[in-house]
Design a protein around this motif. Structure first.
Motif, PDB file in Angstrom:
ATOM      1  N   LEU A  76       0.889  -1.244  -0.189  1.00  0.00           N
ATOM      2  CA  LEU A  76       0.159  -0.049  -0.172  1.00  0.00           C
ATOM      3  C   LEU A  76       0.679   1.279   0.085  1.00  0.00           C
ATOM      4  CD1 LEU A  76      -2.521  -1.064   2.687  1.00  0.00           C
ATOM      5  CD2 LEU A  76      -2.786  -1.331   0.299  1.00  0.00           C
ATOM      6  N   SER A  77       2.001   1.173  -0.241  1.00  0.00           N
ATOM      7  CA  SER A  77       3.066   2.299   0.174  1.00  0.00           C
ATOM      8  C   SER A  77       2.738   3.509  -0.734  1.00  0.00           C
ATOM      9  CB  SER A  77       4.491   1.636  -0.032  1.00  0.00           C
ATOM     10  OG  SER A  77       4.664   1.167  -1.276  1.00  0.00           O
ATOM     11  N   ALA A  78       2.306   3.000  -1.896  1.00  0.00           N
ATOM     12  CA  ALA A  78       2.211   4.268  -3.296  1.00  0.00           C
ATOM     13  C   ALA A  78       0.907   4.882  -2.965  1.00  0.00           C
ATOM     14  CB  ALA A  78       2.517   3.653  -4.381  1.00  0.00           C
ATOM     15  N   MET A  79       0.144   4.456  -2.221  1.00  0.00           N
ATOM     16  CA  MET A  79      -1.284   4.883  -2.059  1.00  0.00           C
ATOM     17  C   MET A  79      -1.410   6.076  -0.927  1.00  0.00           C
ATOM     18  SD  MET A  79      -3.688   1.407  -1.795  1.00  0.00           S
ATOM     19  CE  MET A  79      -3.871   0.428  -2.928  1.00  0.00           C
ATOM     20  N   ASP A  83      -6.947   6.293   0.341  1.00  0.00           N
ATOM     21  CA  ASP A  83      -7.013   5.170  -0.468  1.00  0.00           C
ATOM     22  C   ASP A  83      -6.728   3.841   0.515  1.00  0.00           C
ATOM     23  OD1 ASP A  83      -7.721   6.622  -2.530  1.00  0.00           O
ATOM     24  OD2 ASP A  83      -5.786   6.989  -3.371  1.00  0.00           O
ATOM     25  N   LYS A  84      -5.642   3.996   1.250  1.00  0.00           N
ATOM     26  CA  LYS A  84      -5.208   2.759   2.266  1.00  0.00           C
ATOM     27  C   LYS A  84      -6.427   2.315   3.090  1.00  0.00           C
ATOM     28  CE  LYS A  84      -0.250   3.917   2.421  1.00  0.00           C
ATOM     29  NZ  LYS A  84       0.828   4.454   3.710  1.00  0.00           N
ATOM     30  N   VAL A  85      -7.021   3.222   3.545  1.00  0.00           N
ATOM     31  CA  VAL A  85      -8.177   3.068   4.285  1.00  0.00           C
ATOM     32  C   VAL A  85      -9.349   2.485   3.573  1.00  0.00           C
ATOM     33  CG1 VAL A  85     -10.216   3.873   5.606  1.00  0.00           C
ATOM     34  CG2 VAL A  85      -7.733   4.832   6.110  1.00  0.00           C
ATOM     35  N   THR A  86      -9.701   2.968   2.386  1.00  0.00           N
ATOM     36  CA  THR A  86     -10.454   2.284   1.537  1.00  0.00           C
ATOM     37  C   THR A  86     -10.335   0.806   1.114  1.00  0.00           C
ATOM     38  OG1 THR A  86     -10.922   4.523   0.419  1.00  0.00           O
ATOM     39  CG2 THR A  86     -11.686   2.514  -0.792  1.00  0.00           C
ATOM     40  N   ALA A  87      -8.992   0.763   0.673  1.00  0.00           N
ATOM     41  CA  ALA A  87      -8.395  -0.512   0.296  1.00  0.00           C
ATOM     42  C   ALA A  87      -8.689  -1.752   1.482  1.00  0.00           C
ATOM     43  CB  ALA A  87      -6.916  -0.765   0.073  1.00  0.00           C
ATOM     44  N   ALA A  88      -8.351  -1.132   2.815  1.00  0.00           N
ATOM     45  CA  ALA A  88      -8.291  -2.073   4.045  1.00  0.00           C
ATOM     46  C   ALA A  88      -9.893  -2.502   3.964  1.00  0.00           C
ATOM     47  CB  ALA A  88      -7.965  -1.254   5.051  1.00  0.00           C
ATOM     48  N   VAL A  89     -10.945  -1.624   3.849  1.00  0.00           N
ATOM     49  CA  VAL A  89     -12.457  -1.827   4.157  1.00  0.00           C
ATOM     50  C   VAL A  89     -12.769  -2.825   2.985  1.00  0.00           C
ATOM     51  CG1 VAL A  89     -14.699  -0.793   4.090  1.00  0.00           C
ATOM     52  CG2 VAL A  89     -12.871   0.264   5.442  1.00  0.00           C
ATOM     53  N   ARG A  90     -12.224  -2.365   1.786  1.00  0.00           N
ATOM     54  CA  ARG A  90     -12.793  -3.397   0.798  1.00  0.00           C
ATOM     55  C   ARG A  90     -12.122  -4.938   0.955  1.00  0.00           C
ATOM     56  NH1 ARG A  90     -12.272  -2.106  -5.745  1.00  0.00           N
ATOM     57  NH2 ARG A  90     -12.460  -4.312  -6.200  1.00  0.00           N
ATOM     58  N   ILE A  91     -10.925  -4.983   1.348  1.00  0.00           N
ATOM     59  CA  ILE A  91     -10.227  -6.248   1.679  1.00  0.00           C
ATOM     60  C   ILE A  91     -11.016  -6.952   2.920  1.00  0.00           C
ATOM     61  CG2 ILE A  91      -8.365  -7.380   2.828  1.00  0.00           C
ATOM     62  CD1 ILE A  91      -6.537  -5.235   1.280  1.00  0.00           C
ATOM     63  N   ARG A  92     -11.429  -6.138   3.792  1.00  0.00           N
ATOM     64  CA  ARG A  92     -12.193  -6.933   4.705  1.00  0.00           C
ATOM     65  C   ARG A  92     -13.485  -7.559   4.154  1.00  0.00           C
ATOM     66  NH1 ARG A  92     -14.463  -9.497   7.691  1.00  0.00           N
ATOM     67  NH2 ARG A  92     -14.930  -9.364   9.899  1.00  0.00           N
ATOM     68  N   LEU A  93     -14.268  -6.962   3.488  1.00  0.00           N
ATOM     69  CA  LEU A  93     -15.301  -7.495   2.769  1.00  0.00           C
ATOM     70  C   LEU A  93     -14.995  -8.555   1.744  1.00  0.00           C
ATOM     71  CD1 LEU A  93     -17.435  -4.318   2.074  1.00  0.00           C
ATOM     72  CD2 LEU A  93     -17.440  -6.000   4.008  1.00  0.00           C
ATOM     73  N   GLU A  94     -13.648  -8.598   1.094  1.00  0.00           N
ATOM     74  CA  GLU A  94     -13.632  -9.410   0.153  1.00  0.00           C
ATOM     75  C   GLU A  94     -13.229 -10.836   0.745  1.00  0.00           C
ATOM     76  OE1 GLU A  94     -11.785  -6.670  -3.650  1.00  0.00           O
ATOM     77  OE2 GLU A  94     -10.344  -7.481  -2.269  1.00  0.00           O
TER      78      GLU A  94
END
Length: 232
Positions: A76-79, A83-94
C-alpha cells in the motif's frame, strides 16, 4: 485425548457454517455444530458459554484475522492514506466467504441484548485497520477516527449485503462516496483551525478535547494478568 481449546472452537465454527444459512446463529445451529464436531454438549458449552453468539463473534474475528493477513501481503506504500483506508475496508469484505453468515450475524447483533457485542466487533475491526495502517494518534483523534470509520464500515456492509452487481462494483462505488464524505468533514475542520475567528471560538472546546487520551495498550504476555503505570 484432550483437544486444545482453539482447535475445538475452530471445529465448532466450521461445523456451524453448514447450518447458519438455514437456522441462523441460533441454539439449533449450536447444537448441530456440537454434534457434527463430535463434541459433548458440556464441552461445547464450556468453549462457547453463550452458544451460537460466541460462534458468531468468532466468525467475525476470523474475518478480521484474514483481513490482516491480506493487508500484510499487500503493498500500500504508493497509496494516499485515504486510499489505504478504502483498500482495507474493501479487503475486509473481500475475505468473507459466506455472505449469508454475515447477513445472519447482522440480524443477530441488531437485537438489543447483543447490540453491544456487535458495536464492539465493528469497533475492533476499525481499530485493527487504523493500527495496521500506522495510526499513532494518542488523543481524541484516536476515538474520532475509529468512530467515523465504524460508521463507514457498517453502512458499507449493509449496502454490500444487498448488492448483486458484478464483482460488487456498486459497493465499491458506495464505499468511495462514504470516504469522500469523511474527507469533506476533515477539510471543514481544517478550515476552522485556519480561521483566526473560528479558531478562537473553539479554544475552550479544543482544550477540553485535548485532555482526552487514547487508552493504554496492554502488552501481550502469556501471564494471566499484567500491570502498567498510569499515564501522568
Amino acid at each position: 485425548m484432550t483437544v486444545p481449546y482453539e482447535t475445538a472452537k475452530a471445529a465448532l465454527l466450521e461445523a456451524a457454517m453448514m447450518h447458519v444459512p438455514f437456522d441462523g446463529w441460533s441454539e439449533t445451529t449450536f447444537q448441530a455444530a456440537a454434534r457434527d464436531a463430535e463434541l459433548s454438549p458440556s464441552v461445547a458449552r464450556a468453549i462457547c458459554p453463550r452458544g451460537a453468539v460466541d460462534l458468531a463473534i468468532a466468525f467475525h474475528k476470523a474475518g478480521d484475522a484474514a483481513m490482516l493477513d491480506r493487508l500484510a501481503e499487500t503493498d500500500l506504500s504508493a497509496m494516499k492514506f485515504r486510499d489505504k483506508v478504502t483498500a482495507a475496508v474493501r479487503i475486509r469484505l473481500e475475505v468473507i466467504e459466506d455472505k449469508e453468515a454475515v447477513r445472519r450475524g447482522t440480524t443477530l447483533f441488531a437485537l438489543p441484548m447483543y447490540a453491544a457485542d456487535g458495536a464492539k466487533l465493528i469497533w475492533g475491526t476499525c481499530d485493527a485497520i487504523w493500527t495496521t495502517l500506522g495510526d499513532t494518534s494518542d488523543d481524541v483523534n484516536w476515538y474520532t477516527k475509529r468512530a467515523t470509520l465504524s460508521g463507514v464500515y457498517s453502512s458499507t456492509v449493509l449496502y454490500w449485503l444487498g448488492d448483486d452487481s458484478p464483482d460488487h462494483m456498486a459497493t465499491w462505488g458506495f464505499l468511495d462516496r462514504r470516504i469522500e464524505n469523511v474527507m469533506a468533514i476533515e477539510q471543514v475542520k481544517a478550515k476552522v483551525r485556519q480561521s483566526p475567528t473560528l479558531s478562537r471560538l473553539m479554544t475552550g472546546p479544543n482544550w477540553l478535547l485535548s485532555q482526552i487520551k487514547a487508552p493504554r495498550i496492554t502488552p501481550k504476555t502469556d501471564l494471566p494478568g499484567s500491570w502498567t503505570a498510569p499515564r501522568e
